[in-house]
Design an enzyme around this catalytic site. Sequence first.
Site, PDB file in Angstrom:
ATOM      1  N   GLY A   4       0.827  -1.212   0.000  1.00 13.46           N
ATOM      2  CA  GLY A   4       0.000   0.000   0.000  1.00 13.46           C
ATOM      3  C   GLY A   4       0.856   1.255   0.000  1.00 13.46           C
ATOM      4  O   GLY A   4       1.036   1.917   1.011  1.00 13.46           O
ATOM      5  N   SER A  20       3.952   7.059   3.837  1.00 11.12           N
ATOM      6  CA  SER A  20       4.610   6.179   4.813  1.00 11.12           C
ATOM      7  C   SER A  20       5.905   5.580   4.248  1.00 11.12           C
ATOM      8  O   SER A  20       6.831   5.278   5.011  1.00 11.12           O
ATOM      9  CB  SER A  20       3.663   5.068   5.270  1.00 11.12           C
ATOM     10  OG  SER A  20       3.054   4.431   4.167  1.00 11.12           O
ATOM     11  N   ASP A  53       2.259  -1.631  -4.696  1.00 12.39           N
ATOM     12  CA  ASP A  53       0.920  -1.085  -4.968  1.00 12.39           C
ATOM     13  C   ASP A  53       0.611  -1.284  -6.448  1.00 12.39           C
ATOM     14  O   ASP A  53       1.528  -1.234  -7.280  1.00 12.39           O
ATOM     15  CB  ASP A  53       0.906   0.423  -4.646  1.00 12.39           C
ATOM     16  CG  ASP A  53      -0.484   0.974  -4.347  1.00 12.39           C
ATOM     17  OD1 ASP A  53      -1.389   0.792  -5.188  1.00 12.39           O
ATOM     18  OD2 ASP A  53      -0.653   1.587  -3.289  1.00 12.39           O
ATOM     19  N   GLY A  60      -5.521   2.520  -6.802  1.00 17.62           N
ATOM     20  CA  GLY A  60      -6.349   2.963  -5.688  1.00 17.62           C
ATOM     21  C   GLY A  60      -7.248   1.885  -5.113  1.00 17.62           C
ATOM     22  O   GLY A  60      -7.638   0.954  -5.805  1.00 17.62           O
ATOM     23  N   ASP A  63      -0.825  -2.103   4.697  1.00 15.32           N
ATOM     24  CA  ASP A  63      -1.634  -0.878   4.622  1.00 15.32           C
ATOM     25  C   ASP A  63      -2.275  -0.800   3.234  1.00 15.32           C
ATOM     26  O   ASP A  63      -2.290   0.230   2.595  1.00 15.32           O
ATOM     27  CB  ASP A  63      -0.734   0.345   4.889  1.00 15.32           C
ATOM     28  CG  ASP A  63      -1.534   1.609   5.163  1.00 15.32           C
ATOM     29  OD1 ASP A  63      -2.726   1.513   5.512  1.00 15.32           O
ATOM     30  OD2 ASP A  63      -0.949   2.698   5.032  1.00 15.32           O
ATOM     31  N   HIS A  96      -8.843  -2.488   2.112  1.00 14.17           N
ATOM     32  CA  HIS A  96      -9.533  -2.654   3.393  1.00 14.17           C
ATOM     33  C   HIS A  96     -10.707  -3.626   3.368  1.00 14.17           C
ATOM     34  O   HIS A  96     -11.446  -3.711   4.339  1.00 14.17           O
ATOM     35  CB  HIS A  96     -10.001  -1.278   3.903  1.00 14.17           C
ATOM     36  CG  HIS A  96      -8.891  -0.481   4.498  1.00 14.17           C
ATOM     37  ND1 HIS A  96      -8.935   0.895   4.616  1.00 14.17           N
ATOM     38  CD2 HIS A  96      -7.693  -0.863   5.004  1.00 14.17           C
ATOM     39  CE1 HIS A  96      -7.814   1.320   5.167  1.00 14.17           C
ATOM     40  NE2 HIS A  96      -7.038   0.271   5.410  1.00 14.17           N
ATOM     41  N   HIS A 144      -1.858  -1.424   9.774  1.00 13.15           N
ATOM     42  CA  HIS A 144      -2.491  -0.109   9.938  1.00 13.15           C
ATOM     43  C   HIS A 144      -4.010  -0.235   9.902  1.00 13.15           C
ATOM     44  O   HIS A 144      -4.543  -1.200   9.373  1.00 13.15           O
ATOM     45  CB  HIS A 144      -2.025   0.852   8.835  1.00 13.15           C
ATOM     46  CG  HIS A 144      -2.329   2.288   9.151  1.00 13.15           C
ATOM     47  ND1 HIS A 144      -2.780   3.176   8.203  1.00 13.15           N
ATOM     48  CD2 HIS A 144      -2.253   2.970  10.323  1.00 13.15           C
ATOM     49  CE1 HIS A 144      -2.945   4.359   8.787  1.00 13.15           C
ATOM     50  NE2 HIS A 144      -2.638   4.266  10.060  1.00 13.15           N
TER      51      HIS A 144
HETATM   52  N1  SAH Z   1       0.585   3.837   3.002  1.00 14.09           N
HETATM   53  C1  SAH Z   1      -0.127   4.898   2.313  1.00 14.09           C
HETATM   54  C2  SAH Z   1      -1.619   4.655   2.199  1.00 14.09           C
HETATM   55  C3  SAH Z   1      -2.015   3.413   1.433  1.00 14.09           C
HETATM   56  S1  SAH Z   1      -3.683   3.487   0.854  1.00 14.09           S
HETATM   57  C4  SAH Z   1       0.154   6.247   2.965  1.00 14.09           C
HETATM   58  O1  SAH Z   1       1.024   6.347   3.847  1.00 14.09           O
HETATM   59  O2  SAH Z   1      -0.483   7.234   2.609  1.00 14.09           O
HETATM   60  C5  SAH Z   1      -3.897   1.863   0.230  1.00 14.09           C
HETATM   61  C6  SAH Z   1      -3.209   1.567  -1.086  1.00 14.09           C
HETATM   62  O3  SAH Z   1      -3.306   0.155  -1.273  1.00 14.09           O
HETATM   63  C7  SAH Z   1      -3.829   2.202  -2.335  1.00 14.09           C
HETATM   64  O4  SAH Z   1      -2.877   3.006  -2.975  1.00 14.09           O
HETATM   65  C8  SAH Z   1      -4.254   1.015  -3.214  1.00 14.09           C
HETATM   66  O5  SAH Z   1      -3.998   1.194  -4.584  1.00 14.09           O
HETATM   67  C9  SAH Z   1      -3.418  -0.115  -2.658  1.00 14.09           C
HETATM   68  N2  SAH Z   1      -3.990  -1.439  -2.816  1.00 14.09           N
HETATM   69  C10 SAH Z   1      -5.218  -1.856  -2.429  1.00 14.09           C
HETATM   70  N3  SAH Z   1      -5.396  -3.156  -2.705  1.00 14.09           N
HETATM   71  C11 SAH Z   1      -4.235  -3.586  -3.295  1.00 14.09           C
HETATM   72  C12 SAH Z   1      -3.789  -4.849  -3.830  1.00 14.09           C
HETATM   73  N4  SAH Z   1      -4.556  -5.915  -3.786  1.00 14.09           N
HETATM   74  N5  SAH Z   1      -2.564  -4.900  -4.379  1.00 14.09           N
HETATM   75  C13 SAH Z   1      -1.773  -3.813  -4.428  1.00 14.09           C
HETATM   76  N6  SAH Z   1      -2.122  -2.611  -3.924  1.00 14.09           N
HETATM   77  C14 SAH Z   1      -3.339  -2.490  -3.371  1.00 14.09           C
HETATM   78 MG    MG Z   2      -3.906   2.989   6.229  1.00 15.42          MG
END
Ligand code: SAH
Ligand code: MG
Length: 220
Positions: free
Chosen positions: A46, A52, A71, A75, A141, A144, A169
Amino acid sequence: MAVAPKPEILAAFEAAKGFMPLGEGLALYEAALDAGRLGLPLLEVGTYCGRSAILLGAAAREAGVVALTLDHHRGSEEQQPGWEYHDPETVDPELGVMDTLPTFRRTLYRAGLEEHVVALVGRSPQIAKVWGTPLGLVFVDGGHTDEHANADYEGWAPHVAEGGLLVIHDVFPEPEDEFTGQAPYRIYLRALGSGAFTEVSATDSLRVLRRTRAGIREQG
Ligand code: SAH
Ligand code: MG
């Protein structure tokens, strides 16, 4: 004693787009420094725009290891157009779909951490499936939903080396506190119930668990 990131790292973190409050970020940084002592890579699931990842990259630089951040850059559900966490600036104008990779690359460049962070672009379960290297830290992270959170746990927890850390997280034990569901809380419970992980610390919704045993059990 908590060790804080350098002022320029904190400034880059504060300037970056993303979903990581400062208090939890500092706890993540501390965990990453701790895990870095194992001399193994640190991996984040993520990346989003790299907020982060700056902290993991800075800790990796201190520890002399590499940080990997994964990632697909399209999104999560709640970040899509029309949803609560959508940011129109993350849409690729040519394709009309989200692409957070360009913003992430700018963030990393500005933080001076390009040499310390490797981006893995793709879906978490696909990358986990071909993964073979033990990791000092895994930071979950990503998505969800239960589907995504469970796949992240199942795909990555086995790669945490003994003595290494699993950081999760958005763990919200109280349903009224959650803002994008309780799937991260459920994988946190799975990790604790597996007999392989022991809780080290909790900072708001960030949980740090240490791998204290090799075998990961499944609860019935
Ligand atoms: N760590 C980041 C927030 C992550 S938000 C920060 O510090 O701001 C969650 C991210 O997970 C998103 O960008 C989304 O594209 C990614 N994501 C969700 N499901 C995923 C998957 N199955 N494989 C890869 N990335 C994924
Ligand atoms: Mg998070």
